[in-house]
Design an enzyme around this catalytic site. Structure first.
Site, PDB file in Angstrom:
ATOM      1  N   ALA A  14       0.867  -1.306   0.049  1.00 23.83           N
ATOM      2  CA  ALA A  14      -0.026   0.010  -0.111  1.00 23.83           C
ATOM      3  C   ALA A  14       0.864   1.237  -0.048  1.00 23.83           C
ATOM      4  O   ALA A  14       0.252   2.467  -0.410  1.00 23.83           O
ATOM      5  CB  ALA A  14      -0.985   0.039   1.226  1.00 23.83           C
ATOM      6  N   ARG A  19      10.895   7.276  -0.931  1.00 24.46           N
ATOM      7  CA  ARG A  19      12.433   7.379  -1.090  1.00 24.46           C
ATOM      8  C   ARG A  19      12.835   6.979  -2.654  1.00 24.46           C
ATOM      9  O   ARG A  19      13.838   7.264  -2.913  1.00 24.46           O
ATOM     10  CB  ARG A  19      13.072   6.392  -0.188  1.00 24.46           C
ATOM     11  CG  ARG A  19      12.992   6.717   1.389  1.00 24.46           C
ATOM     12  CD  ARG A  19      13.329   5.522   2.364  1.00 24.46           C
ATOM     13  NE  ARG A  19      12.482   4.849   2.473  1.00 24.46           N
ATOM     14  CZ  ARG A  19      12.267   3.540   3.090  1.00 24.46           C
ATOM     15  NH1 ARG A  19      13.366   3.418   3.951  1.00 24.46           N
ATOM     16  NH2 ARG A  19      11.210   2.938   3.403  1.00 24.46           N
ATOM     17  N   GLY A  81       1.566   2.470   8.556  1.00 28.84           N
ATOM     18  CA  GLY A  81       2.577   1.676   8.892  1.00 28.84           C
ATOM     19  C   GLY A  81       2.415   0.251   8.704  1.00 28.84           C
ATOM     20  O   GLY A  81       1.239  -0.164   8.416  1.00 28.84           O
ATOM     21  N   ASP A 106       8.274  -5.268  -1.417  1.00 30.85           N
ATOM     22  CA  ASP A 106       9.568  -4.681  -2.231  1.00 30.85           C
ATOM     23  C   ASP A 106      10.561  -5.479  -1.751  1.00 30.85           C
ATOM     24  O   ASP A 106      11.765  -5.045  -2.031  1.00 30.85           O
ATOM     25  CB  ASP A 106       9.535  -3.276  -1.549  1.00 30.85           C
ATOM     26  CG  ASP A 106       9.926  -3.334  -0.008  1.00 30.85           C
ATOM     27  OD1 ASP A 106      10.040  -4.243   0.529  1.00 30.85           O
ATOM     28  OD2 ASP A 106      10.568  -2.016   0.513  1.00 30.85           O
ATOM     29  N   GLU A 158      14.336  -0.120  14.529  1.00 30.34           N
ATOM     30  CA  GLU A 158      14.366   0.318  13.142  1.00 30.34           C
ATOM     31  C   GLU A 158      15.659   1.302  13.286  1.00 30.34           C
ATOM     32  O   GLU A 158      16.050   1.962  14.355  1.00 30.34           O
ATOM     33  CB  GLU A 158      13.151   1.259  13.046  1.00 30.34           C
ATOM     34  CG  GLU A 158      11.904   0.444  12.658  1.00 30.34           C
ATOM     35  CD  GLU A 158      12.112  -0.444  11.578  1.00 30.34           C
ATOM     36  OE1 GLU A 158      12.421  -0.237  10.342  1.00 30.34           O
ATOM     37  OE2 GLU A 158      12.226  -1.639  11.754  1.00 30.34           O
ATOM     38  N   ARG A 303      12.509  -7.621 -28.534  1.00 28.87           N
ATOM     39  CA  ARG A 303      11.548  -7.031 -27.529  1.00 28.87           C
ATOM     40  C   ARG A 303      10.572  -8.155 -27.228  1.00 28.87           C
ATOM     41  O   ARG A 303      10.460  -8.790 -27.938  1.00 28.87           O
ATOM     42  CB  ARG A 303      11.214  -5.689 -28.195  1.00 28.87           C
ATOM     43  CG  ARG A 303      12.324  -4.467 -28.056  1.00 28.87           C
ATOM     44  CD  ARG A 303      12.096  -3.344 -28.580  1.00 28.87           C
ATOM     45  NE  ARG A 303      10.922  -2.789 -28.580  1.00 28.87           N
ATOM     46  CZ  ARG A 303       9.993  -2.236 -29.092  1.00 28.87           C
ATOM     47  NH1 ARG A 303      10.168  -1.847 -30.228  1.00 28.87           N
ATOM     48  NH2 ARG A 303       8.755  -1.783 -28.718  1.00 28.87           N
ATOM     49  N   LYS A 321      10.747  -6.926 -32.637  1.00 24.19           N
ATOM     50  CA  LYS A 321       9.344  -6.771 -31.708  1.00 24.19           C
ATOM     51  C   LYS A 321       8.322  -7.365 -32.100  1.00 24.19           C
ATOM     52  O   LYS A 321       7.713  -7.327 -33.297  1.00 24.19           O
ATOM     53  CB  LYS A 321       9.071  -5.124 -31.613  1.00 24.19           C
ATOM     54  CG  LYS A 321       8.197  -4.992 -30.507  1.00 24.19           C
ATOM     55  CD  LYS A 321       6.897  -3.770 -30.825  1.00 24.19           C
ATOM     56  CE  LYS A 321       5.887  -4.556 -31.766  1.00 24.19           C
ATOM     57  NZ  LYS A 321       4.830  -3.514 -32.126  1.00 24.19           N
TER      58      LYS A 321
HETATM   59  C1  UD1 Z   1      10.648  -2.707   6.682  1.00 27.37           C
HETATM   60  C2  UD1 Z   1      10.812  -3.048   8.182  1.00 27.37           C
HETATM   61  C3  UD1 Z   1      12.397  -3.024   8.462  1.00 27.37           C
HETATM   62  C4  UD1 Z   1      13.178  -4.020   7.699  1.00 27.37           C
HETATM   63  C5  UD1 Z   1      12.822  -3.748   6.091  1.00 27.37           C
HETATM   64  C6  UD1 Z   1      13.221  -4.787   5.260  1.00 27.37           C
HETATM   65  C7  UD1 Z   1       8.864  -2.102   9.245  1.00 27.37           C
HETATM   66  C8  UD1 Z   1       8.556  -0.853  10.536  1.00 27.37           C
HETATM   67  N1  UD1 Z   1      10.493  -1.919   9.072  1.00 27.37           N
HETATM   68  O1  UD1 Z   1      11.117  -1.255   6.637  1.00 27.37           O
HETATM   69  O2  UD1 Z   1      12.559  -3.450  10.040  1.00 27.37           O
HETATM   70  O3  UD1 Z   1      14.367  -4.119   7.746  1.00 27.37           O
HETATM   71  O4  UD1 Z   1      11.272  -3.346   5.977  1.00 27.37           O
HETATM   72  O5  UD1 Z   1      12.908  -4.419   3.839  1.00 27.37           O
HETATM   73  O6  UD1 Z   1       8.231  -2.832   9.369  1.00 27.37           O
HETATM   74  N2  UD1 Z   1       3.473  -0.651   3.434  1.00 27.37           N
HETATM   75  C9  UD1 Z   1       2.096  -0.595   3.623  1.00 27.37           C
HETATM   76  N3  UD1 Z   1       1.628   0.038   4.187  1.00 27.37           N
HETATM   77  C10 UD1 Z   1       1.995   0.867   5.214  1.00 27.37           C
HETATM   78  C11 UD1 Z   1       3.527   1.143   4.965  1.00 27.37           C
HETATM   79  C12 UD1 Z   1       4.193   0.190   4.460  1.00 27.37           C
HETATM   80  O7  UD1 Z   1       1.357  -1.368   2.779  1.00 27.37           O
HETATM   81  O8  UD1 Z   1       1.472   1.914   5.827  1.00 27.37           O
HETATM   82  C13 UD1 Z   1       4.230  -1.732   2.597  1.00 27.37           C
HETATM   83  C14 UD1 Z   1       4.984  -0.980   1.470  1.00 27.37           C
HETATM   84  O9  UD1 Z   1       4.422  -0.821   0.538  1.00 27.37           O
HETATM   85  C15 UD1 Z   1       6.108  -1.938   1.446  1.00 27.37           C
HETATM   86  C16 UD1 Z   1       6.395  -2.533   2.731  1.00 27.37           C
HETATM   87  O10 UD1 Z   1       5.140  -2.517   3.502  1.00 27.37           O
HETATM   88  O11 UD1 Z   1       6.028  -2.919   0.305  1.00 27.37           O
HETATM   89  C17 UD1 Z   1       7.342  -2.124   3.711  1.00 27.37           C
HETATM   90  O12 UD1 Z   1       7.435  -0.754   3.915  1.00 27.37           O
HETATM   91  P1  UD1 Z   1       8.820   0.092   3.655  1.00 27.37           P
HETATM   92  O13 UD1 Z   1       8.601   1.388   3.946  1.00 27.37           O
HETATM   93  O14 UD1 Z   1       9.649  -0.383   2.600  1.00 27.37           O
HETATM   94  O15 UD1 Z   1       9.471  -0.362   5.197  1.00 27.37           O
HETATM   95  P2  UD1 Z   1      10.993  -0.223   5.367  1.00 27.37           P
HETATM   96  O16 UD1 Z   1      11.340   1.197   5.636  1.00 27.37           O
HETATM   97  O17 UD1 Z   1      11.730  -0.872   4.088  1.00 27.37           O
HETATM   98 MG    MG Z   2      11.219  -1.353   2.333  1.00 25.01          MG
END
Ligand code: UD1
Ligand code: MG
Length: 445
Positions: A14, A19, A81, A106, A158, A303, A321
């Site tokens: 979501a 970044r 979060g 991700d 974190e 392609r 292609k």
């Molecule tokens: C997160 C972890 C971190 C870990 C890292 C590994 C937490 C707080 N931190 O950090 O400990 O080392 O992943 O890659 O979990 N997302 C939602 N809704 C939200 C927030 C995020 O669906 O409200 C999803 C994002 O789309 C993403 C995933 O959760 O796919 C992780 O979010 P991201 O912001 O990338 O977390 P990191 O800072 O990488």
């Molecule tokens: Mg991440």
């Protein structure tokens, strides 16, 4: 391996991905021709998990379209979060108390076998959670695994909340967890927002479980790149390199002669038969199928939608292609083949172009078996060149002016030489007159 059919998975997708500094949601960023979420989903499915819930929010429609069918979508209207994202799933998974894999959208490099073993270990051990970790040379940005004096799991901190000594911890959290679902729902209710960011962190669930006396295990990945989480464009480049080499090695293992892997870019979803040679500086995009004994490159660009049948050859500065080259057909230099279908044993001369686009739509070019296309021919689609036909150098074959089998066409616009010869013959003056002309040349009188 135990069956994971009864296990369920939640994918978190979501977030915006601030970044990345992009208009496009992070899980839609492309890694070797596929969105990040595609790689994650495939790994989960290949591991054997069938019931998958995907949390979407930012650019929801586009993310859902990329994910496709066969999953349950849950909306997280406001991204509060990773823990909050999982909380949003509870009403949809209510009553489910079995194995639950939770992972971010991700982390595209994790292997299916690793996911399966994580869930299996949780099931066999009876622990509330098994978290996948890895020791990274540069763990900056990741949550760190804090251990107690006896080396057991204590909590995850974190990066932004970590003390100086905690920042020196190299063991990073992958954000990939196998949970006992009922324990997870209970603990999630207790989690308070992080005082610094105001977000509810999924990482805090582990400490909450631990304080309730529940077992938390860690599983360390031998291959650290498996836990790679893509947050920035730099991360995306690093992941591209890892995955690119992984795929190149698979092709080499399958008997493909990749002459210089370091200058060869092959995307996901490419099949190449054994004894095919791929020469340096070649780009092969996703959804390309190449047969056995083909020769591709140097400097070729294949392609999506390209099919090369066995022993076909595509040489330097040739772009193909959505086209099929039949067995032993060749386009060795400087050509564009788009929306074209070539039979067997076709030879495409240097500089040949299939002009497939009229500014509004794309059209097909069909080139039948054994055709010889002369250098610098332009084939304006839609057009068909019949079996065994020849085009002269520089011919421009107009749309709809199909070339008959066995004919030779030349010129701009291209005309049938066979027809021209017949017409010339019909117009030819009587032999006698010709003789007279020859005996009394111009200017001799
Ligand atoms: C997160 C972890 C971190 C870990 C890292 C590994 C937490 C707080 N931190 O950090 O400990 O080392 O992943 O890659 O979990 N997302 C939602 N809704 C939200 C927030 C995020 O669906 O409200 C999803 C994002 O789309 C993403 C995933 O959760 O796919 C992780 O979010 P991201 O912001 O990338 O977390 P990191 O800072 O990488
Ligand atoms: Mg991440």
């Amino acid at each position: 391996m135990v069956s994971l059919e009864n296990a369920k998975a939640i994918l978190l997708a979501a977030g915006k991905g601030v970044r990345m500094k992009s208009e496009r949601a992070k899980v839609l960023q492309e890694l070797l021709g596929r969105p990040l979420i595609y790689h994650v989903l495939r790994a989960v499915r290949t591991a054997g998990l069938k019931e998958i819930t995907v949390v979407t929010g930012h650019q929801e429609e586009a993310v859902r379209a990329a994910v496709g069918e066969g999953v349950v979508f849950v909306r997280q209207a406001e991204q509060k979060g990773t823990g909050h994202a999982v909380q949003c799933c509870e009403p949809f998974l209510r009553g489910f108390g079995g194995d639950l894999l939770v992972m971010p959208g991700d982390a595209p490099l994790v292997m299916p076998a690793t996911l399966a073993s994580l869930v299996e270990r949780r099931r066999v051990s009876g622990a509330a959670c098994v978290v996948l970790t890895a020791c990274l040379d540069d763990p900056r940005g990741y949550g760190r695994i804090v251990r107690d004096s006896s080396g057991g799991f204590e909590r995850i901190v974190e990066q932004a909340d970590a003390s100086e000594s905690e920042q020196r911890i190299q063991e990073a959290n992958s954000s990939i967890y196998a949970f006992d679902a009922s324990a997870l729902w209970d603990a999630l209710r207790e989690i308070r927002p992080n005082p610094r960011s105001g977000e509810i962190y999924l990482t805090d669930v582990l400490a909450a479980l631990k304080s309730r006396g529940q077992a938390i295990l860690t599983q360390r990945s031998a291959d650290a790149c498996e836990i790679y989480g893509i947050n920035t464009r730099r991360d995306l480049v690093a992941a591209t390199n890892f995955l690119r080499w992984r795929l190149l090695e698979l092709h080499l293992d399958n008997g493909v002669a990749v002459v210089d892997p370091s200058t060869t870019y092959i995307e996901d979803g490419v099949t190449i038969g054994p004894d095919t040679t791929v020469r340096p500086y070649t780009v092969i995009e996703h959804d390309v199928v190449i047969g056995r004994g083909c020769d591709v490159g140097p400097f070729a660009h294949l392609r999506p939608g390209t099919v090369l049948e066995d022993r076909a050859e595509v040489g330097n500065f040739v772009e193909v292609k959505k086209s099929r080259l039949g067995r032993s057909s060749k386009a060795k230099h400087l050509a564009y083949l788009g929306d074209a279908s070539l039979g067997e044993g076709v030879n495409i001369g240097a500089g040949t172009i299939t002009a497939n686009y009229d500014g509004r739509s794309k059209h097909q070019t069909v080139i039948e078996d054994g055709v010889h296309v002369g250098s610098n021919t332009v084939l304006v689609a839609p057009v068909r060149v019949g079996k065994g036909a020849t085009t002269g150098a520089g011919a421009v074959v107009l749309a709809g002016r199909d070339v008959a089998a066995g004919d030779t066409v030349a010129g701009v616009p291209a005309r049938s030489l066979r027809m021209r010869q017949a017409a010339d013959k019909a117009e030819e003056p009587p032999r006698k007159a010709a003789k007279v002309r020859r005996t009394r040349p111009r200017g001799n009188g």
